[in-house]
Design an enzyme around this catalytic site. Structure first.
Site, PDB file in Angstrom:
ATOM      1  N   ASP A 168       0.816  -1.216   0.000  1.00 12.43           N
ATOM      2  CA  ASP A 168       0.000   0.000   0.000  1.00 12.43           C
ATOM      3  C   ASP A 168       0.846   1.262   0.000  1.00 12.43           C
ATOM      4  O   ASP A 168       0.355   2.336  -0.325  1.00 12.43           O
ATOM      5  CB  ASP A 168      -0.829   0.057   1.300  1.00 12.43           C
ATOM      6  CG  ASP A 168      -2.124  -0.702   1.193  1.00 12.43           C
ATOM      7  OD1 ASP A 168      -2.660  -0.819   0.076  1.00 12.43           O
ATOM      8  OD2 ASP A 168      -2.608  -1.176   2.232  1.00 12.43           O
TER       9      ASP A 168
HETATM   10  C1  GLC Z   1      -0.674   2.498   5.982  1.00 10.88           C
HETATM   11  C2  GLC Z   1       0.161   1.376   6.502  1.00 10.88           C
HETATM   12  C3  GLC Z   1       0.043   0.159   5.680  1.00 10.88           C
HETATM   13  C4  GLC Z   1      -1.395  -0.172   5.480  1.00 10.88           C
HETATM   14  C5  GLC Z   1      -2.170   1.029   4.955  1.00 10.88           C
HETATM   15  C6  GLC Z   1      -3.611   0.687   4.878  1.00 10.88           C
HETATM   16  O1  GLC Z   1      -0.216   2.887   4.746  1.00 10.88           O
HETATM   17  O2  GLC Z   1       1.509   1.710   6.560  1.00 10.88           O
HETATM   18  O3  GLC Z   1       0.712  -0.914   6.294  1.00 10.88           O
HETATM   19  O4  GLC Z   1      -1.493  -1.197   4.561  1.00 10.88           O
HETATM   20  O5  GLC Z   1      -2.003   2.120   5.795  1.00 10.88           O
HETATM   21  O6  GLC Z   1      -4.396   1.712   4.373  1.00 10.88           O
HETATM   22  C1  GLC Z   2      -1.348  -3.865   5.469  1.00 10.07           C
HETATM   23  C2  GLC Z   2      -2.600  -3.953   4.631  1.00 10.07           C
HETATM   24  C3  GLC Z   2      -2.396  -4.857   3.437  1.00 10.07           C
HETATM   25  C4  GLC Z   2      -1.163  -4.472   2.698  1.00 10.07           C
HETATM   26  C5  GLC Z   2       0.044  -4.422   3.611  1.00 10.07           C
HETATM   27  C6  GLC Z   2       1.275  -3.915   2.917  1.00 10.07           C
HETATM   28  O1  GLC Z   2      -1.123  -5.074   6.100  1.00 10.07           O
HETATM   29  O2  GLC Z   2      -3.681  -4.420   5.394  1.00 10.07           O
HETATM   30  O3  GLC Z   2      -3.513  -4.800   2.590  1.00 10.07           O
HETATM   31  O4  GLC Z   2      -0.968  -5.395   1.673  1.00 10.07           O
HETATM   32  O5  GLC Z   2      -0.239  -3.548   4.678  1.00 10.07           O
HETATM   33  O6  GLC Z   2       1.199  -2.569   2.634  1.00 10.07           O
END
Ligand code: GLC
Ligand code: GLC
Length: 820
Positions: free
Chosen positions: A487
């Site tokens: 993300d």
């Molecule tokens: C933030 C977190 C990430 C997560 C995302 C979800 O970017 O760092 O881990 O997946 O929020 O929206």
């Molecule tokens: C968080 C989110 C997941 C994403 C991950 C890496 O765990 O829930 O959807 O893939 O972060 O960013």
């Protein structure tokens, strides 16, 4: 240093001192009624949606961290000494403290001055209430006069509004008290049809419903005036902070023990039967009374508890293994599937790190959760798959999240995470292999929940694959969109505004950033799709998918390989990301995992080389870091990843979710030692002795462990709600132990460390019980070459489907030493 120990026989983690490094949580309930409970009875309860139907209040990020809960107070009416049997919120000295977190229940209690009080908290299966069964024992040689106070603080339903909108909220709180039951009825008089209640099995000596009356002015939960003085004041909340408190007086002979039951529940009435008498404004209690009366009976509570245990026996009975490795057995048999069920129920909404007001059910998250859940409860997996498909967009793309109450896509987060739709293919394939229920492919689901748009799930899957094929960039690799699995790798974002969300901000137009990760994921999804198409006799689609997969492999071959590992992506300007050409962020873990899992480079040595690079550059004693070197400065063209300090979260933390991909990749290349080694590095039970470093619970996985560049290397965060749960269960059971459902049977293809001599397992599959024994002479590293299935020899490693449901099938698997 540990703060407790595992009780494997009872499937409990026993915490022996209350001051754990962080609150250590457990979950009560299931889909409808969920409770979070810490080892000191902190936490809260909600009905279906952690934001919109919050029953009780919790104060996130408090000092101490864990405040708001299911607190009891014990008062010695002879000495006026008072204390909390869950330690919090008073934190008095205790003679003995224990918290047993078990499967769907927690037992928390302590002793002080010869009075022992312990409470078992659980949600009866199918009920929308939680039971607190409290036992009070007088261990003294003399009579004891004891007062017990039970408390909850009600939340005014919408947890976000509850924590912010005080100009309104301080005026809307309402309660009713009738027959000793405290009903929380805020907003019931207007548009709500639901209420909460707090009941007690003893006729109370008193009650309070106004927090300030119970606590006293300028006092906190650690010194309530009502407890100090030994009496409630019968307060009725009008606005301010409605709460529930019962006061029960007990007169106990030496050695006498008493059992009390408290109920915290959620009720609803039909709109036209909200009030009794009609039009009166008084809550109609007729429907809920019998339920309350019922669960206030000891026998009913005991029966519900038996049901709960039986339910977990059944769920965990789907797969039980016996190896010589306690950390593997313990996690695989109990805690890892338990965490998989919780993550499927709660998604990423409510934990110590997820406040319950933010995130709905993630499309990518939930599909991955299903990978570890599908064998535990296939019927619920089916329902979830169809719910997810119904939020897919006509383009084949997907809302990134949907809301649990409405099951509709979350507009605020939107779509455009280009990996999202492909996970639906992987989850459906896993469901089909587990169940053989091909009928689900003809089950119709709408797009974007729009009536009239319904199409078969099979068509949804085709659109998911088509979505990638319609979004290919200049190197022949999939366009990344807002982001892929990571993300925080926001290649089209270019955010310069403080506080702006990287995930929802307008992306720069014309972006051609591409993802090698999605390429690998696509190869997996396209091959699964080809297999599904073949079984449906759709040979045209099958051929198309096989060709598309091959072309994608060719694109990765041409543009995804960096020389010693797979590149991560191409940025907005077409420059490589995750390459020796970069000064920071040279190697990322995700493409190494997913590309090898997709079989890329397995036959020309590149897979092995990529894995060697991971070992050399990313693997640490605390797990495999996500990227190396971590970004030391903010990189406008990379986005959120570089917003984190080096070593945390996606910026070079050990992002545990990705580690099992490497375990699987190691197993696929035949390196059982490597797979098991990575498995143990992040296995919570194996890290139990490091609890004072790890900080999080030793019985569940955390999303992240601080990476080598972090000053707090080894410290975990975001425990419980993470895709790490599903993927680790998949890696351990399907790749290390190698028990893998396929369309045509159960594959027994373990990849074990040399010193292992075999193992046994019981797996319920397609309605039959497979009793599996793997014979592997210690010291050899070979794969399974032949089976004996009910005494019949079979060449290879695929145990056939059962000939009839209910069958008991004996499977013996024999490895061959490749050297002989
Ligand atoms: C933030 C977190 C990430 C997560 C995302 C979800 O970017 O760092 O881990 O997946 O929020 O929206
Ligand atoms: C968080 C989110 C997941 C994403 C991950 C890496 O765990 O829930 O959807 O893939 O972060 O960013």
């Amino acid at each position: 240093m540990p703060f407790g120990h595992f009780d494997d026989e009872h499937r409990e983690y026993v915490i022996t001192r209350p001051d754990t490094p962080l609150p250590w949580l457990n979950y009560l309930g299931a889909a409808d009624f969920v409770g979070l409970i810490s080892n000191t009875a902190g936490g809260y309860a909600y009905y279906r949606d952690a934001r919109l139907r919050r029953l009780t209040r919790y104060r996130y990020n408090n000092a101490p961290l864990d405040l708001g809960g299911r607190y009891l107070y014990v008062r010695d009416d002879d000495s006026a000494d008072y204390w909390s049997p869950s330690w919090q919120p008073m934190r008095s000295e205790l003679e003995e403290y224990r918290c047993r977190h078990g499967l769907g229940y927690s037992l928390i209690g302590a002793q002080r001055a010869g009075i022992r009080v312990e409470t078992l908290y659980f949600v009866p299966p199918g009920a929308t209430l939680e039971v607190w069964r409290t036992t009070v024992v007088n261990e003294r040689a003399s009579r004891a006069h004891v007062s017990l106070f039970s408390t909850v603080e009600f939340c005014l339903w919408d947890a976000q509004d509850d924590a912010t909108n005080f100009q309104r909220n301080y005026s809307v709180g309402e309660v009713e008290v009738a027959d000793g039951v405290i009903y929380h009825t805020s907003e019931y008089r207007e548009r709500r049809d639901h209420f909460a209640y707090f009941a007690c099995s003893e006729p109370p000596a008193g009650f309070d419903t106004q927090r300030d009356a119970f606590l006293g002015p300028y006092r906190g939960w650690d010194a309530p005036i009502a407890v100090e003085r030994g009496a409630c004041s019968g307060s009725i909340a009008h606005g301010w902070q409605p709460m529930g408190a019962h006061h029960v007086r007990l007169d106990l002979a030496p050695g006498e023990s008493r059992e009390l039951i408290f109920l915290l529940g959620y009720g609803e009435n039909p709109i036209d039967a909200k009030f009794d008498p009609p039009g009166s404004g008084t809550l109609a209690k007729r429907a809920v009374r019998p339920l309350i009366e019922g669960y206030l009976q000891r026998e009913a509570v005991a029966a519900a508890l038996d049901d709960l245990h039986a339910q977990w026996d059944e769920v965990l009975g789907k797969l039980q293994v016996r190896t010589d490795h306690e950390h593997l057995d313990r996690m695989v048999n109990t805690w890892n599937p338990y965490q998989c069920v919780v993550t499927l129920n709660v998604s990423r909404s409510a934990s110590l790190f997820e406040s319950g007001v933010g995130r709905g059910i993630g499309f990518r998250d939930s599909n991955q959760d299903l990978l570890g859940f599908v064998h535990l409860d296939p019927a619920r997996a089916r329902e979830r798959l169809l719910d997810l498909a119904a939020t897919q967009l006509p383009s084949g793309g997907a809302y990134h999240q949907y809301q649990p109450l409405t099951k509709r896509g979350n507009d605020a987060v939107g779509s455009g995470f280009n990996d999202d739709p492909l996970w639906l293919v992987l989850a459906t394939a896993a469901y089909l292999k587990e169940t053989g229920d091909a009928g689900i492919l003809d089950e119709v689901a709408p797009y974007d929940n729009a009536a009239g748009s319904e199409q078969a799930l099979y068509e949804h899957l085709q659109r998911a694959v088509g979505y990638t094929l319609e979004r290919i960039g200049p190197h022949g690799l999939p366009l990344i969109g807002r982001a892929d699995w990571n993300d925080c790798l926001n290649l089209n974002c270019f955010s310069e505004t403080p506080g702006e969300s990287f995930q929802t901000t307008e992306n720069r137009p014309g972006g051609v950033a591409e993802s090698v990760f999605i390429a690998g994921l696509f190869v997996l999804a396209a091959r699964e799709s080809a297999e599904i198409a073949q079984r449906r006799g759709d040979t045209a689609s099958e051929a198309r998918y096989r060709r598309a997969a091959d072309e994608m492999v060719a694109a990765v071959d041409a543009h995804g390989w960096d020389g010693a590992w797979f590149r991560r992506a191409y940025d907005y300007f077409g420059r490589p990301v995750g390459s020796v050409e970069n000064d920071e962020g040279q190697i990322f873990v995700e493409p190494q995992g997913i590309c090898v899992m997709a079989g890329i480079g397995l036959h020309d040595g590149r897979a092995q080389q990529a894995l060697a690079s991971v070992r050399e550059r990313l693997a640490t004693p605390h797990g495999i870091a996500l990227v190396q070197p971590a970004f030391s400065r903010y990189q406008l063209h990379l986005g959120e990843i570089s917003s984190y300090p080096p070593g945390y979260k996606e910026n070079g933390g050990v992002f545990c979710h990705t580690n099992p991909w490497l375990m699987i990749a190691e197993a696929m290349t035949g390196n059982g030692e490597g797979a098991m080694d990575y498995y143990l590095r992040i296995n919570p039970s194996a890290r139990e002795t490091l609890s004072d470093v790890h900080l999080c619970e030793p019985y569940v996985y955390a999303q992240m462990i601080a990476g080598p560049e972090a000053p707090t290397f080894g410290e975990a965060k975001n425990s419980w709600l993470t895709g790490t749960a599903a993927w680790n269960l998949v890696a351990a059971t399907q790749w290390i132990l190698g028990i893998r459902p396929e369309h045509d049977g159960l594959r027994i293809d373990p990849c074990l460390p040399a010193e292992w001599a075999g193992f046994t397992a019981t797996r319920i599959f397609r309605g039959a019980t497979y009793r599996i024994t793997v014979h592997k002479p210690g010291g050899v590293v070979g794969r399974v070459a032949r089976l004996n299935v009910d005494g019949v020899p079979i060449v290879g490693s695929l145990a056939p489907l059962p000939s009839r449901p209910g069958a008991e099938i004996e499977v013996e698997a024999f490895t061959a030493n490749p050297a002989t």
